[in-house]
Write a protein that holds these residues in place. Structure first.
Motif, PDB file in Angstrom:
ATOM      1  N   SER A   5     -11.674  -0.758  -4.486  1.00  0.00           N
ATOM      2  CA  SER A   5     -11.930  -0.157  -3.046  1.00  0.00           C
ATOM      3  C   SER A   5     -10.856   1.340  -3.294  1.00  0.00           C
ATOM      4  N   SER A   7      -9.127   3.666  -1.151  1.00  0.00           N
ATOM      5  CA  SER A   7      -8.650   4.090   0.556  1.00  0.00           C
ATOM      6  C   SER A   7      -8.078   5.210   0.965  1.00  0.00           C
ATOM      7  N   LEU A  12      -0.929   1.030   4.055  1.00  0.00           N
ATOM      8  CA  LEU A  12      -1.190  -0.246   3.293  1.00  0.00           C
ATOM      9  C   LEU A  12       0.577   0.158   2.566  1.00  0.00           C
ATOM     10  N   SER A  23      -3.338  -3.813   8.885  1.00  0.00           N
ATOM     11  CA  SER A  23      -4.333  -3.438   7.601  1.00  0.00           C
ATOM     12  C   SER A  23      -4.103  -3.990   5.903  1.00  0.00           C
ATOM     13  N   THR A  24      -2.628  -4.785   6.049  1.00  0.00           N
ATOM     14  CA  THR A  24      -2.232  -5.105   4.910  1.00  0.00           C
ATOM     15  C   THR A  24      -3.737  -7.649   5.100  1.00  0.00           C
ATOM     16  N   ARG A  26      -5.832  -7.480   6.589  1.00  0.00           N
ATOM     17  CA  ARG A  26      -7.259  -6.801   6.253  1.00  0.00           C
ATOM     18  C   ARG A  26      -7.574  -6.875   5.139  1.00  0.00           C
ATOM     19  N   GLN A  27      -7.546  -6.884   4.207  1.00  0.00           N
ATOM     20  CA  GLN A  27      -7.418  -6.061   3.300  1.00  0.00           C
ATOM     21  C   GLN A  27      -7.444  -7.610   2.387  1.00  0.00           C
ATOM     22  N   TYR A  30     -10.542  -9.702   3.313  1.00  0.00           N
ATOM     23  CA  TYR A  30     -12.270  -8.726   2.499  1.00  0.00           C
ATOM     24  C   TYR A  30     -12.170  -9.479   1.128  1.00  0.00           C
ATOM     25  N   ILE A  45      -7.179  -2.332  -5.387  1.00  0.00           N
ATOM     26  CA  ILE A  45      -6.968  -1.029  -4.195  1.00  0.00           C
ATOM     27  C   ILE A  45      -6.005   0.539  -4.769  1.00  0.00           C
ATOM     28  N   VAL A  64      -4.918  -9.737  -5.481  1.00  0.00           N
ATOM     29  CA  VAL A  64      -5.565  -8.259  -5.098  1.00  0.00           C
ATOM     30  C   VAL A  64      -4.298  -7.434  -5.225  1.00  0.00           C
ATOM     31  N   LEU A  66      -2.526  -3.378  -5.429  1.00  0.00           N
ATOM     32  CA  LEU A  66      -2.630  -2.656  -4.723  1.00  0.00           C
ATOM     33  C   LEU A  66      -1.686  -1.150  -5.695  1.00  0.00           C
ATOM     34  N   GLN A  99     -14.249   4.773   0.781  1.00  0.00           N
ATOM     35  CA  GLN A  99     -13.840   4.674   2.494  1.00  0.00           C
ATOM     36  C   GLN A  99     -14.537   5.482   3.126  1.00  0.00           C
TER      37      GLN A  99
END
Length: 318
Positions: A5, A7, A12, A23-24, A26-27, A30, A45, A64, A66, A99
């Protein structure tokens, strides 16, 4: 399934920011849905940072990751592309999602060509020919030209309204099967109409949103000046913050409305239920609005909504 992703949500990378928690969350949602559909999936991400932010990779949860990219355009493009290439060399990259169809869309398109993967682009704007959006800056004209070409190259496009889907089909001639309509999610759990609101005078007006030019706040203040003359007990509460706050407060003073308008600043999500239940009508005066989450939230509390004729409002209000 391995998903990359791209972004632009730099909150984040800001644990101290107001939007970081949402925001966190929401990720992670997902990632949870991705694993529900395809167990063992991995979500990577790449986030475009803001100048001065700490460039440190983070693990939000198992599977996950980042990864921050520089704020500069060229720095973001090269860093995000190199990171995507690394994922390709380590394992199969099944999908890249961007995005927007702009700078991050360019990176996704390059990775799609290099890694033989699929590309899903998110279009949060209603259309790329919205005259108010185009008038905001000369750069938006260039973005619109570039974005149209990128959208035609994507494997799929996610939009937030049916109107945007129709525009893609009629203006860009994208096949309907490549377009997915997924509105912006709103957490409506626990929202209910307060009993005491039925006893109110009907004069409490509420605006919720970022205080920036496209939200039409100056038009609202000028309109409220007329309402204030006709209805001496009417009051306006403004929940939100942004670059136009100082200008808006000055306009309120020049209209001699400082006693009738309350600037609340940013209101935590947990306090919004009380705020919605304390008002009688919600105003959404945006110049352009692709969807309008505030409209959905206000309606969930049984509130009437008055909005400008944007594509988002037209889709939600009969």
């Amino acid at each position: 399934m391995n998903l990359l992703s791209l972004s632009l949500d730099h909150s984040l990378l800001e644990p101290e920011s107001r939007a970081h928690e949402e925001s966190t969350r929401r990720q992670l949602a997902y990632a949870q849905e991705l694993n529900r559909r395809s167990p063992g999936s991995r979500l990577s991400i790449v986030v475009r940072s803001r100048a001065g932010q700490e460039m440190r990779a983070l693990t939000l949860a198992e599977g996950v990751e980042l990864f921050p990219a520089p704020a500069s355009t060229w720095g973001f493009i090269t860093t995000a592309y190199q990171y995507g290439r690394r994922l390709c060399s380590q394992d199969t990259l099944d999908l890249v999602t961007s995005q927007s169809p702009f700078v991050d869309g360019l990176v996704a398109w390059l990775l799609r060509r290099k890694c033989s993967t699929k590309w899903l682009v998110q279009l949060h704007l209603s259309t790329l020919d919205d005259r108010y959006w185009l008038q905001e800056s000369a750069a938006n004209w260039l973005r619109a030209w570039f974005g149209r070409r990128m959208l035609k190259r994507a494997d799929a496009v996610r939009v937030v309204s049916r109107a945007a889907s129709v525009w893609l089909q009629t203006e860009l001639h994208l096949p309907a099967e490549r377009i997915f309509v997924v509105p912006v999610g709103s957490d409506l759990s626990g929202n209910q109409v307060s009993e005491f609101r039925a006893q109110r005078s009907g004069n409490a007006v509420l605006f919720v949103g970022r205080l920036s030019p496209e939200k039409g706040l100056s038009s609202l203040l000028e309109a409220f000046a007329t309402v204030a003359v006709e209805n001496p007990t009417a009051k306006l509460s403004i929940a939100g913050d942004g670059p136009q706050r100082t200008e808006a407060e000055a306009l309120a003073r020049s209209l001699q409305l400082q006693e009738r308008i309350q600037f609340l600043g940013w209101v935590p999500h947990g306090q919004m239920k009380q705020l919605y239940n304390s008002c009688d009508v919600v105003i959404v005066p945006s110049l352009h609005e692709s969807y309008g989450r505030v409209i959905v939230e206000a309606m969930s509390f049984g509130l009437p909504v008055v909005a400008t004729d944007t594509q988002g409002a037209r889709e939600l209000i009969e």
